[in-house]
Design an enzyme around this catalytic site. Structure first.
Site, PDB file in Angstrom:
ATOM      1  N   GLU A 148       0.858  -1.185   0.000  1.00 50.72           N
ATOM      2  CA  GLU A 148       0.000   0.000   0.000  1.00 50.72           C
ATOM      3  C   GLU A 148       0.896   1.237   0.000  1.00 50.72           C
ATOM      4  OE1 GLU A 148      -2.339  -0.297   3.589  1.00 50.72           O
ATOM      5  OE2 GLU A 148      -2.065   1.823   4.027  1.00 50.72           O
TER       6      GLU A 148
ATOM      7  N   HIS B 254      -2.789  -5.642  10.947  1.00 53.62           N
ATOM      8  CA  HIS B 254      -3.699  -6.675  10.429  1.00 53.62           C
ATOM      9  C   HIS B 254      -3.559  -8.002  11.173  1.00 53.62           C
ATOM     10  CE1 HIS B 254      -3.262  -4.550   6.223  1.00 53.62           C
ATOM     11  NE2 HIS B 254      -3.959  -3.831   7.073  1.00 53.62           N
TER      12      HIS B 254
ATOM     13  N   ASN C  40      -5.278  -5.982   2.500  1.00 52.12           N
ATOM     14  CA  ASN C  40      -5.891  -5.451   3.722  1.00 52.12           C
ATOM     15  C   ASN C  40      -7.161  -6.261   4.006  1.00 52.12           C
ATOM     16  OD1 ASN C  40      -4.710  -3.598   1.727  1.00 52.12           O
ATOM     17  ND2 ASN C  40      -4.578  -2.246   3.459  1.00 52.12           N
TER      18      ASN C  40
HETATM   19  P1  FAE Z   1     -12.107  -5.360  15.338  1.00 52.75           P
HETATM   20  O1  FAE Z   1     -12.502  -4.426  14.267  1.00 52.75           O
HETATM   21  O2  FAE Z   1     -10.733  -5.289  15.903  1.00 52.75           O
HETATM   22  O3  FAE Z   1     -13.162  -5.174  16.525  1.00 52.75           O
HETATM   23  C1  FAE Z   1     -13.063  -5.855  17.743  1.00 52.75           C
HETATM   24  C2  FAE Z   1     -13.784  -5.031  18.805  1.00 52.75           C
HETATM   25  O4  FAE Z   1     -13.949  -5.823  19.990  1.00 52.75           O
HETATM   26  C3  FAE Z   1     -13.024  -3.773  19.235  1.00 52.75           C
HETATM   27  O5  FAE Z   1     -13.889  -2.673  19.179  1.00 52.75           O
HETATM   28  C4  FAE Z   1     -12.590  -4.090  20.662  1.00 52.75           C
HETATM   29  O6  FAE Z   1     -12.529  -2.945  21.501  1.00 52.75           O
HETATM   30  C5  FAE Z   1     -13.688  -5.037  21.136  1.00 52.75           C
HETATM   31  N1  FAE Z   1     -13.279  -5.945  22.211  1.00 52.75           N
HETATM   32  C6  FAE Z   1     -12.124  -6.635  22.319  1.00 52.75           C
HETATM   33  N2  FAE Z   1     -12.113  -7.411  23.451  1.00 52.75           N
HETATM   34  C7  FAE Z   1     -13.347  -7.187  24.050  1.00 52.75           C
HETATM   35  C8  FAE Z   1     -13.943  -7.700  25.240  1.00 52.75           C
HETATM   36  N3  FAE Z   1     -13.313  -8.595  26.015  1.00 52.75           N
HETATM   37  N4  FAE Z   1     -15.170  -7.245  25.580  1.00 52.75           N
HETATM   38  C9  FAE Z   1     -15.811  -6.344  24.789  1.00 52.75           C
HETATM   39  N5  FAE Z   1     -15.282  -5.828  23.659  1.00 52.75           N
HETATM   40  C10 FAE Z   1     -14.060  -6.261  23.284  1.00 52.75           C
HETATM   41  O7  FAE Z   1     -12.349  -6.879  14.916  1.00 52.75           O
HETATM   42  N6  FAE Z   1      -7.877  -3.157   7.203  1.00 52.75           N
HETATM   43  C11 FAE Z   1      -8.256  -2.970   5.931  1.00 52.75           C
HETATM   44  O8  FAE Z   1      -8.831  -3.871   5.322  1.00 52.75           O
HETATM   45  N7  FAE Z   1      -7.998  -1.784   5.287  1.00 52.75           N
HETATM   46  C12 FAE Z   1      -7.309  -0.776   5.880  1.00 52.75           C
HETATM   47  O9  FAE Z   1      -7.091   0.279   5.263  1.00 52.75           O
HETATM   48  C13 FAE Z   1      -6.860  -0.964   7.220  1.00 52.75           C
HETATM   49  N8  FAE Z   1      -6.144  -0.009   7.863  1.00 52.75           N
HETATM   50  C14 FAE Z   1      -5.843  -0.178   9.193  1.00 52.75           C
HETATM   51  C15 FAE Z   1      -5.214   0.862   9.883  1.00 52.75           C
HETATM   52  C16 FAE Z   1      -4.984   0.756  11.246  1.00 52.75           C
HETATM   53  C17 FAE Z   1      -4.290   1.873  11.975  1.00 52.75           C
HETATM   54  C18 FAE Z   1      -5.403  -0.412  11.951  1.00 52.75           C
HETATM   55  C19 FAE Z   1      -5.187  -0.543  13.433  1.00 52.75           C
HETATM   56  C20 FAE Z   1      -6.026  -1.436  11.275  1.00 52.75           C
HETATM   57  C21 FAE Z   1      -6.245  -1.341   9.898  1.00 52.75           C
HETATM   58  N9  FAE Z   1      -6.903  -2.352   9.194  1.00 52.75           N
HETATM   59  C22 FAE Z   1      -7.219  -2.178   7.880  1.00 52.75           C
HETATM   60  C23 FAE Z   1      -7.263  -3.626   9.848  1.00 52.75           C
HETATM   61  C24 FAE Z   1      -8.763  -3.761  10.181  1.00 52.75           C
HETATM   62  O10 FAE Z   1      -9.229  -2.591  10.815  1.00 52.75           O
HETATM   63  C25 FAE Z   1      -8.960  -4.993  11.078  1.00 52.75           C
HETATM   64  O11 FAE Z   1      -8.497  -6.121  10.363  1.00 52.75           O
HETATM   65  C26 FAE Z   1     -10.410  -5.197  11.458  1.00 52.75           C
HETATM   66  O12 FAE Z   1     -10.905  -4.087  12.171  1.00 52.75           O
HETATM   67  C27 FAE Z   1     -10.602  -6.458  12.290  1.00 52.75           C
HETATM   68  O13 FAE Z   1     -11.984  -6.692  12.410  1.00 52.75           O
HETATM   69  P2  FAE Z   1     -12.591  -7.628  13.511  1.00 52.75           P
HETATM   70  O14 FAE Z   1     -14.053  -7.759  13.278  1.00 52.75           O
HETATM   71  O15 FAE Z   1     -11.796  -8.867  13.618  1.00 52.75           O
END
Ligand code: FAE
Length: 531
Positions: free
Chosen positions: A386, A471, A509
């Site tokens: 990227e 990721h 991503n």
């Molecule tokens: P996620 O979105 O991490 O959500 C999990 C949620 O569960 C969070 O809100 C936590 O606070 C909550 N949680 C955790 N433990 C607990 C608990 N014990 N009790 C209650 N709540 C809890 O999960 N991906 C892309 O495809 N494109 C991009 O451009 C991209 N850029 C990124 C940039 C950054 C800076 C970061 C950090 C990530 C990026 N990602 C990107 C990755 C993507 O956001 C990530 O893969 C997904 O958000 C993961 O999705 P999940 O549903 O697994």
């Protein structure tokens, strides 16, 4: 276009936040002692898909999220702070920000002292690997760059051979992109905007070295961005907002899946509610112990909520930790021995090149990446890089990249009883395998262009930052500790629905894959287990 339900749902979310509430939707469904049909842990991509599809099938859902409900503005009138002026809203209970770029010209000018607060970006440190995650209602969608990339079909089939690729590519990937409101930048705007000079330059240099570049879709509204540049809208992507949240423009989950889910009237979201424990009662129902905390992190209440169906969507590390704790403390002893295995950082490696003095990358940079260097056909070193912005507000001459490599190394997580947390086992040597692949691509560009790496940005004089990732993937791998739809082995009505399902790598991503896989799994689960 947003539907009426979606608008209603989003309105209820912002109204709750404005009233200082942490719960949106029917409050009884998140009260101590509540017994609910379906409980979803987390509010990220997998969780949000689960809640929407369950509610559409008529099943009331309670969602528990440890982070804040990010809707009410702070004293400056903004909900989120920018990268260039971070305050307490930026990071999760820190005294100082810990941005991915540590320094500039070796100077400690990037990070700032902040007041501990449940900020929106967390960095979970595990020795040789730190993992950035979003915290708040919307999970990673609040902090990410929104690049909404469908993986290559051949690699998808290699990573998840048990999943019918036809169904994914014909139905679930397009569905996920539609629901997420993915769109693509107008090439004419891209070609002219001074905010994408950094990207055009890096792309031209890659092409000069013989590499292919591709536009990638994203969930930032590119028409909004165009109006930002014209001065007709409040700037967000063009005002250095992204990893600590976007105040405008980005179609994050609270505006898409979660808004729609709330619009059904059947979904309750309780923020600042962290699930600590999962038990099963004699009837086979699941009871979670939840800590409700305030913004000072003081315990408001410990609750127990019981559900017939329990969905884990706490993200790769969050979901895996909950499962390891439940298995190893004896609460859910029949969980699979392989929980915690198959973890990887999606081969993430960040690096930067130093451009010549006659090649400025621009003081003005959009925070939203729209282009990638696609060298995945190179079997010796499959890389998708990227082209990332460095929106510092001044000329840096830096070309920054987040490379995704096919690093085959896998780490694992174990439960540390003394610390009551999961430990990630991942070594610097494992990162080095991916870094070597990224290096071969950027060495080629440097060679052709007569340039070098920047060593002033990542600390320790390093050209490559391979000790953190954006990721995280795996820990509860589909088809290994679950069946082919995310039902956990050893239990009924207990599901994994997020990035923990994907075994360590997906080649692009991951947000679209996580979303599409959850769509596919929920369709099967609802048909067979819920109606
Ligand atoms: P996620 O979105 O991490 O959500 C999990 C949620 O569960 C969070 O809100 C936590 O606070 C909550 N949680 C955790 N433990 C607990 C608990 N014990 N009790 C209650 N709540 C809890 O999960 N991906 C892309 O495809 N494109 C991009 O451009 C991209 N850029 C990124 C940039 C950054 C800076 C970061 C950090 C990530 C990026 N990602 C990107 C990755 C993507 O956001 C990530 O893969 C997904 O958000 C993961 O999705 P999940 O549903 O697994």
């Amino acid at each position: 276009m947003a539907t009426r339900r979606q608008l209603l749902g989003y309105a209820s979310l912002t109204a709750a936040a404005a009233a200082g509430l942490t719960t949106v939707g029917p409050r009884a469904a998140a009260a101590d002692g509540a017994v609910v049909p379906a409980l979803v842990i987390g509010t990220g991509y997998g969780a949000a898909v689960s809640a929407l599809r369950l509610a559409e099938a008529g099943v009331p859902v309670t969602m528990l999220e440890m982070g804040r409900l990010w809707s009410e503005p702070g004293e400056d009138g903004k909900v989120f702070c920018s990268i260039t002026a971070p305050d307490k809203r930026s990071m999760w209970f820190r005294d100082r920000t810990e941005a991915p770029l540590a320094s500039f010209l070796w100077l400690d000018v990037v990070n700032r002292d902040i007041e501990p607060y449940p900020g929106v970006l967390d960095r979970i440190d595990h020795g040789d690997m730190s993992v950035y995650v979003g915290r708040g209602v919307g999970g990673g969608s609040l902090v990410n760059g929104g690049m909404a990339v469908v993986p290559r079909r051949d690699y998808f089939a290699e990573v998840l051979p048990g999943v019918d690729a036809d169904a994914m590519y014909d139905r679930y990937f397009p569905l996920a992109q539609t629901e997420l409101r993915a769109n693509t930048i107008d090439p004419d705007y891209y070609a002219e905007s001074e905010f994408y000079r950094f990207s055009r330059q890096a792309a031209a240099q890659a092409e000069e070295a013989g590499f292919t570049t591709v536009f990638v879709p994203g969930v930032y509204d590119f028409e909004y961005m165009r109006r930002e540049e014209a001065g007709d809208e409040t700037p967000s992507a063009l005002a250095s907002e992204v990893i600590y949240g976007n105040n405008h423009g980005k179609m994050s989950l609270p505006k898409t899946y979660l808004a729609k889910a709330l619009g059904t009237g059947l979904v309750t979201i309780a923020a600042r509610h962290e699930v600590r424990r999962i038990e099963q009662d004699a009837d086979g129902n699941y009871t979670v112990t939840v800590e409700h905390r305030d913004d000072a992190n003081e315990l408001v209440e410990t609750k127990r909520i019981t559900a017939r169906h329990l969905f884990l969507g706490a993200g790769s590390l969050g979901t895996t930790e909950l499962l390891l704790r439940a298995r190893d403390t004896g609460d859910l002893p029949a969980l699979d021995d392989a929980i915690g295995q198959g973890w990887g950082p999606n081969g993430n490696v960040m690096t930067a090149r130093a451009n010549h003095a006659w090649e400025p990358t621009g003081c003005k940079q959009s925070t939203i990446p729209v282009m990638g260097i696609d060298d995945w056909d190179n079997a010796a070193a499959r890389v998708f890089a990227e082209i990332a912005p460095m929106p510092a507000g001044l000329e840096t001459f830096v070309s920054l990249y987040l490379a995704i490599t096919d690093n085959p190394e896998r780490g694992h997580l174990t439960y540390d009883a003394a610390a009551d947390r999961a430990l990630l086992h991942w070594t610097a040597a494992q990162s080095a395998t991916g870094t070597a692949k990224a290096k071969s691509l950027f060495d080629a560009i440097n060679r052709v262009h007569g340039t070098t790496y920047r060593r002033d940005l990542f600390g320790g004089n390093r050209a490559f930052a391979d000790d953190f990732c954006y990721h995280p993937l795996g820990g509860a791998v589909l088809g290994e500790v679950t069946d082919e739809y995310g039902r956990l082995n050893g239990y009924e009505r207990l599901y994994v629905t997020d990035s923990a399902l994907i075994p360590g790598s997906i080649g692009v991503n991951p947000l679209v894959t996580i979303t599409a896989l959850a769509e596919r799994n929920l369709e099967a689960i609802i048909a067979a287990d819920l109606v």
